[in-house]
Write an enzyme that holds these catalytic residues in place. Sequence first.
Site, PDB file in Angstrom:
ATOM      1  N   ALA A  58       0.846  -1.196   0.000  1.00 21.43           N
ATOM      2  CA  ALA A  58       0.000   0.000   0.000  1.00 21.43           C
ATOM      3  C   ALA A  58       0.878   1.240   0.000  1.00 21.43           C
ATOM      4  O   ALA A  58       1.982   1.230   0.540  1.00 21.43           O
ATOM      5  CB  ALA A  58      -0.882  -0.007   1.239  1.00 21.43           C
ATOM      6  N   GLY A  99       0.850  -5.156   0.997  1.00 21.70           N
ATOM      7  CA  GLY A  99      -0.190  -5.276  -0.027  1.00 21.70           C
ATOM      8  C   GLY A  99       0.333  -5.845  -1.333  1.00 21.70           C
ATOM      9  O   GLY A  99      -0.420  -6.444  -2.100  1.00 21.70           O
ATOM     10  N   GLU A 102       0.209  -9.435  -0.784  1.00 18.52           N
ATOM     11  CA  GLU A 102      -1.213  -9.809  -0.716  1.00 18.52           C
ATOM     12  C   GLU A 102      -1.825  -9.846  -2.118  1.00 18.52           C
ATOM     13  O   GLU A 102      -2.671 -10.691  -2.416  1.00 18.52           O
ATOM     14  CB  GLU A 102      -1.966  -8.815   0.182  1.00 18.52           C
ATOM     15  N   GLU A 122       3.863  -5.081   7.692  1.00 20.74           N
ATOM     16  CA  GLU A 122       2.909  -4.133   8.276  1.00 20.74           C
ATOM     17  C   GLU A 122       3.156  -3.889   9.762  1.00 20.74           C
ATOM     18  O   GLU A 122       2.932  -2.794  10.263  1.00 20.74           O
ATOM     19  CB  GLU A 122       1.467  -4.636   8.080  1.00 20.74           C
TER      20      GLU A 122
HETATM   21  N1  3HC Z   1       4.443   3.568   0.399  1.00 17.64           N
HETATM   22  C1  3HC Z   1       4.873   4.802   0.076  1.00 17.64           C
HETATM   23  N2  3HC Z   1       6.158   5.112  -0.161  1.00 17.64           N
HETATM   24  C2  3HC Z   1       7.040   4.108  -0.068  1.00 17.64           C
HETATM   25  C3  3HC Z   1       6.658   2.798   0.269  1.00 17.64           C
HETATM   26  C4  3HC Z   1       5.293   2.533   0.504  1.00 17.64           C
HETATM   27  N3  3HC Z   1       4.841   1.307   0.787  1.00 17.64           N
HETATM   28  N4  3HC Z   1       7.756   2.028   0.281  1.00 17.64           N
HETATM   29  C5  3HC Z   1       8.785   2.831  -0.030  1.00 17.64           C
HETATM   30  N5  3HC Z   1       8.351   4.086  -0.237  1.00 17.64           N
HETATM   31  C6  3HC Z   1       9.148   5.249  -0.641  1.00 17.64           C
HETATM   32  C7  3HC Z   1      10.111   5.702   0.429  1.00 17.64           C
HETATM   33  O1  3HC Z   1       9.485   6.589   1.320  1.00 17.64           O
HETATM   34  C8  3HC Z   1      11.199   6.371  -0.389  1.00 17.64           C
HETATM   35  O2  3HC Z   1      10.722   7.639  -0.726  1.00 17.64           O
HETATM   36  P1  3HC Z   1      11.733   8.878  -0.868  1.00 17.64           P
HETATM   37  O3  3HC Z   1      12.702   8.477  -1.935  1.00 17.64           O
HETATM   38  O4  3HC Z   1      10.854  10.000  -1.221  1.00 17.64           O
HETATM   39  O5  3HC Z   1      12.375   9.010   0.479  1.00 17.64           O
HETATM   40  C9  3HC Z   1      11.235   5.536  -1.665  1.00 17.64           C
HETATM   41  O6  3HC Z   1       9.980   4.843  -1.727  1.00 17.64           O
HETATM   42  C10 3HC Z   1      12.341   4.507  -1.706  1.00 17.64           C
HETATM   43  O7  3HC Z   1      12.287   3.769  -0.480  1.00 17.64           O
HETATM   44  P2  3HC Z   1      13.607   3.475   0.359  1.00 17.64           P
HETATM   45  O8  3HC Z   1      14.429   4.701   0.466  1.00 17.64           O
HETATM   46  O9  3HC Z   1      13.163   2.817   1.602  1.00 17.64           O
HETATM   47  O10 3HC Z   1      14.333   2.467  -0.621  1.00 17.64           O
HETATM   48  P3  3HC Z   1      15.003   1.087  -0.294  1.00 17.64           P
HETATM   49  O11 3HC Z   1      15.447   0.538  -1.599  1.00 17.64           O
HETATM   50  O12 3HC Z   1      15.996   1.235   0.798  1.00 17.64           O
HETATM   51  O13 3HC Z   1      13.841   0.144   0.299  1.00 17.64           O
HETATM   52  C11 3HC Z   1      11.706  -0.938   0.403  1.00 17.64           C
HETATM   53  C12 3HC Z   1      12.738  -0.196  -0.485  1.00 17.64           C
HETATM   54  C13 3HC Z   1      12.293  -2.270   0.857  1.00 17.64           C
HETATM   55  C14 3HC Z   1      10.487  -1.175  -0.429  1.00 17.64           C
HETATM   56  C15 3HC Z   1      11.405  -0.092   1.658  1.00 17.64           C
HETATM   57  O14 3HC Z   1      11.085   1.207   1.233  1.00 17.64           O
HETATM   58  C16 3HC Z   1      10.261  -0.586   2.474  1.00 17.64           C
HETATM   59  O15 3HC Z   1      10.443  -1.464   3.294  1.00 17.64           O
HETATM   60  N6  3HC Z   1       9.052  -0.014   2.278  1.00 17.64           N
HETATM   61  C17 3HC Z   1       7.922  -0.238   3.120  1.00 17.64           C
HETATM   62  C18 3HC Z   1       7.212  -1.468   2.719  1.00 17.64           C
HETATM   63  C19 3HC Z   1       5.985  -1.656   3.585  1.00 17.64           C
HETATM   64  O16 3HC Z   1       5.992  -1.394   4.774  1.00 17.64           O
HETATM   65  N7  3HC Z   1       4.909  -2.139   2.971  1.00 17.64           N
HETATM   66  C20 3HC Z   1       3.687  -2.338   3.659  1.00 17.64           C
HETATM   67  C21 3HC Z   1       2.853  -1.134   3.500  1.00 17.64           C
HETATM   68  S1  3HC Z   1       1.351  -1.251   4.427  1.00 17.64           S
HETATM   69  C22 3HC Z   1       0.372  -2.269   3.508  1.00 17.64           C
HETATM   70  O17 3HC Z   1       0.781  -2.745   2.486  1.00 17.64           O
HETATM   71  C23 3HC Z   1      -0.980  -2.448   4.022  1.00 17.64           C
HETATM   72  C24 3HC Z   1      -1.691  -3.565   3.336  1.00 17.64           C
HETATM   73  O18 3HC Z   1      -1.640  -4.705   4.150  1.00 17.64           O
HETATM   74  C25 3HC Z   1      -3.090  -3.215   3.070  1.00 17.64           C
END
Ligand code: 3HC
Length: 681
Positions: A58, A99, A102, A122
């Site tokens: 997400a 997501g 998922e 998450e």
């Molecule tokens: N949503 C929005 N922005 C995101 C994002 C996400 N899920 N994941 C990464 N980004 C953004 C970061 O904020 C960053 O933005 P910036 O360049 O403006 O600072 C850019 O993408 C690159 O991210 P990283 O600097 O972290 O790059 P890395 O290569 O080091 O890592 C990653 C990439 C492994 C994908 C890491 O960003 C990460 O772990 N992201 C979070 C993933 C996450 O938590 N997903 C679950 C979301 S909640 C969900 O899905 C709910 C569902 O169950 C309904």
Amino acid sequence: MYELHGTIAVITLNHPPVNSLGAALRQHLAAAVRQAESDPAITGIVLVGHAKAFSAGADVSEFGTPLQRVEPMIGQLLAQIEACQKPVVAALSGVALGGGLELALACHGRVALETAKLGLPEINLGLIPGAGGTQRLPRLAGLATALTMIQSGAPQTGQQLAESGLLDQVVADDLLSAALQRAADLASLGAPFPKACDRSLDPEQVQQFVREQAAKLTPRQRLQHAYAAQLEALSAAAGDWQAGLRRERELFLQLQSSSQSQALRYQFFAEREAGKLPLAWQAEPRTVHTVAIIGAGTMGAGIAICALDAGLRVILLEQDDAALKRGQQRVTEHYQNRVQAGKMKATMAAAAEARLLPSTDWAQLAAADLVIEAVFEDLAVKHEVFRKIDAHARPGAVLATNTSYLDVDAIASATQRPQDVLGLHFFSPANVMKLLEVVRGRQTSADVLATGMALGKKLRKLPVLTGNAFGFIGNRIYNAYRRQCEFMLEDGAWPEDVDGALQAFGLAMGPFAVADLSGLDIAWRMRKAQAATRDPRERYVAILDQLCEQGRLGRKTGAGYYTYTEVRQVKTTDATVRDLITQASARRGIPRRALTAPEIQRRALLAMVNEAALLLSEGVASRASDIDVVLVQGYGFPRWEGGPVFWARQQDRAALTQDLHTLAAQAGHGFVLADLSVLLD
Ligand code: 3HC
Ligand code: NAI
């Protein structure tokens, strides 16, 4: 909208940088699947991402905004895909997280690269999977794998998950061909296509598993609502499919609006922000292939390990052969242990060690692009070392000190090139702790700072910029906090009251247990060094000095604030310590009274908040959120409380201001009361 490969439609997810499932991508996917489904020439569908990401889940930046509710929402999109009349196969490369995973689980088939990273992170955002992850994953991979992935939040590789039931096939390369083949196979088998929702779980087994796991939650997990919610959602997977999905959604939404999840999302973005230099300091970093580390003690050896792990060449320099041998041994033992524990391949460990050059010859420094000094914490010793570095390092090399408290400008003044000098303050153990304070001296040039930040990222650290002030950001706040905790001893609390209250708030350890663990003599030495300049009117708590005078230096001597009968076991304080504390109260004329846990927590937090505001107004910290990142990453502050600044912003402002005035009165002479508006406005 999609590309045709024979009769299979390939839909590419394209939302840089990580294919988060924002509104536009969801709409694109829904429309593309719909179109492919209605085209009679198409027999199957493959979803692909790119090398970096299938999808990171997400779009967290949409949370709490109207965009999150733009249809199709993720759950609706996944239901559409699951119900598609043509088989849909996910081709997983890069990351498939939250997501994103998922989405793959709702497909009829999944093919992954060995290197793909699959996970449900998450929990790191104070959430549970909210798009069927808690319902589909246990049906596909079983309860144990599902809980491990949901609870740890840690991704696993395609290779690790090959036998889990989650994936149909894992390939080393040519992912697209494998996914096309899988879609063609499913198409030829015909409907109904395999769906997680068509499987069921044994309700008895699920409930027993959930009960067992609930009993195993740690105290810190119990403080975080999402851990219990994970188990509740898993428990709902035992029943009706739609009811399970609804329950998961309810729990997800409740958590999403909780302050814990807000704090964790704030931390997620704060960490990424911290890694970016403010505009005025942005510059091209210098190139670093070889790092020289001077001093192979606790810190030097740890820093060497993380530099080797990052693929850098490391010159490890010591003052004599015996110390060098000890340092080298530390590095070797580390790699032996990693290999023995099955965490690293022997060939990788050997390659890392082969990049290490241990030496006592200062001339070796000439080969270094960056030098990190990690010798004793003594300005005279550091001066001598920096004079030698200046004599041997090549022009343009970056020169760093790992000092904890000393003045980086004073250290830089021993060289002819203070513009090349900065602080790189690693935390112990240096190969484990993620925090790295990058200290800007008065004359540090922008490209040197940029090199420090870039090195931090290369070492997989979280670099945070700080100005050059006593204790930088972290130790300065920690000192203010520890001092406040000492006041509370004099006011009537026992060490275990203070430690217990702060652990109940979520800190990894209380300050007195930490002091015992790191050794009271470190602080004692510093206090003695400062004694000459200390203002006698300041409130000074001498309990720690008195403990040290009695030989109670902490765990290593079997006693400090606490007595230790066996390693790791924390006892309550003994009569000696209580006497010392009671006498300290009496000397200050304080009638002892019991302090409640909320009072202890609030005073400790207020002390941190006050110091945070001072740091920000003095320009030592360049962003308020950087302070929170430092406290969470370096000092065990509970991430789900966001950090002291985030905490302060949740409080009633008038009460906060009033309580800070009380704190100032309790501290007495010399306490600098901060203007909170820098943090709160
Ligand atoms: N949503 C929005 N922005 C995101 C994002 C996400 N899920 N994941 C990464 N980004 C953004 C970061 O904020 C960053 O933005 P910036 O360049 O403006 O600072 C850019 O993408 C690159 O991210 P990283 O600097 O972290 O790059 P890395 O290569 O080091 O890592 C990653 C990439 C492994 C994908 C890491 O960003 C990460 O772990 N992201 C979070 C993933 C996450 O938590 N997903 C679950 C979301 S909640 C969900 O899905 C709910 C569902 O169950 C309904
Ligand atoms: P340590 O005592 O374990 O190691 C210091 C090493 O430096 C010793 O091996 C010693 O032989 C070597 N050394 C001393 N003088 C030298 C010289 N002139 N030339 C070459 N080598 C020399 O100390 P530790 O704990 O590793 O600390 C090093 C620095 O890191 C200090 O400045 C300390 O404040 C800082 N630091 C320490 C942390 C900790 O938790 N231990 C955390 C963060 C920073």
